[in-house]
Design a protein around this motif. Structure first.
Motif, PDB file in Angstrom:
ATOM      1  N   ASP A 191       3.170  -1.395  -5.463  1.00 38.67           N
ATOM      2  CA  ASP A 191       1.519  -0.378  -6.287  1.00 38.67           C
ATOM      3  C   ASP A 191       0.230  -1.125  -5.430  1.00 38.67           C
ATOM      4  O   ASP A 191      -0.694  -0.867  -5.277  1.00 38.67           O
ATOM      5  N   ILE A 192       0.377  -2.682  -5.363  1.00 39.77           N
ATOM      6  CA  ILE A 192      -0.521  -2.943  -4.179  1.00 39.77           C
ATOM      7  C   ILE A 192      -0.519  -2.043  -2.663  1.00 39.77           C
ATOM      8  O   ILE A 192      -2.341  -2.104  -2.723  1.00 39.77           O
ATOM      9  N   SER A 193       0.182  -2.344  -2.185  1.00 39.77           N
ATOM     10  CA  SER A 193       0.055  -1.496  -0.813  1.00 39.77           C
ATOM     11  C   SER A 193      -0.188  -0.124  -0.403  1.00 39.77           C
ATOM     12  O   SER A 193      -0.671   0.113   0.254  1.00 39.77           O
ATOM     13  N   SER A 194       0.059   0.441  -2.001  1.00 37.50           N
ATOM     14  CA  SER A 194      -0.739   1.567  -1.884  1.00 37.50           C
ATOM     15  C   SER A 194      -1.960   1.710  -2.339  1.00 37.50           C
ATOM     16  O   SER A 194      -3.503   2.480  -1.662  1.00 37.50           O
ATOM     17  N   ALA A 207      -7.712   2.524  -0.599  1.00 36.79           N
ATOM     18  CA  ALA A 207      -8.858   1.401   0.151  1.00 36.79           C
ATOM     19  C   ALA A 207      -9.028   1.994   1.156  1.00 36.79           C
ATOM     20  O   ALA A 207     -10.004   1.970   1.690  1.00 36.79           O
ATOM     21  N   GLU A 208      -8.440   1.718   1.868  1.00 39.13           N
ATOM     22  CA  GLU A 208      -8.706   1.706   3.557  1.00 39.13           C
ATOM     23  C   GLU A 208      -9.092   2.669   4.111  1.00 39.13           C
ATOM     24  O   GLU A 208     -10.042   3.066   4.650  1.00 39.13           O
ATOM     25  N   ALA A 209      -8.269   4.301   3.486  1.00 40.30           N
ATOM     26  CA  ALA A 209      -8.548   5.577   4.004  1.00 40.30           C
ATOM     27  C   ALA A 209     -10.245   5.928   3.826  1.00 40.30           C
ATOM     28  O   ALA A 209     -10.786   6.293   4.249  1.00 40.30           O
TER      29      ALA A 209
END
Length: 106
Positions: free
Chosen positions: A59-62, A67-69
């Motif tokens: 979940d954190i990775s997604s 957020a990066e996008a």
């Protein structure tokens, strides 16, 4: 030399000593059962904790990727704005130079 029960050499034992008695076997397996009763719940708990950690990590990775996008999109929009301002300033300075030359020539 062959190895008997509990790692003892068969040749060093008399016939009566070769096998542990039933009571000793029962005590051994009762102790093993106590150990298993203590360990199994811990193993299950650790397994569940690792599974939950894996889920949270995914979940954190997604969330980080999303957020990066968003950050990349904002930076690209800001870069477009900066480029537009820079090109406008360049165009205005060109017009000002042309006007200055025109003033000198007339």
């Amino acid at each position: 030399m062959s190895s008997g029960a509990f790692g003892m050499s068969d040749t060093s034992l008399t016939t009566d000593e070769k096998r542990p008695d039933i009571a000793e076997k029962v005590r051994f397996w009762e102790e093993q059962d106590k150990i298993n009763q203590a360990i199994i719940p811990r193993v299950i708990e650790i397994h569940e904790a690792l599974r939950d950690l894996h889920t949270r990590t995914a979940d954190i990775s997604s969330q980080i990727a999303a957020a990066e996008a968003r950050v990349i999109q904002r930076v690209q929009k800001q870069l477009q704005t900066v480029r537009l301002i820079a090109y406008t300033a360049l165009a205005l300075s060109g017009i000002a130079c042309a006007f200055a030359v025109y003033q000198l020539l007339t």
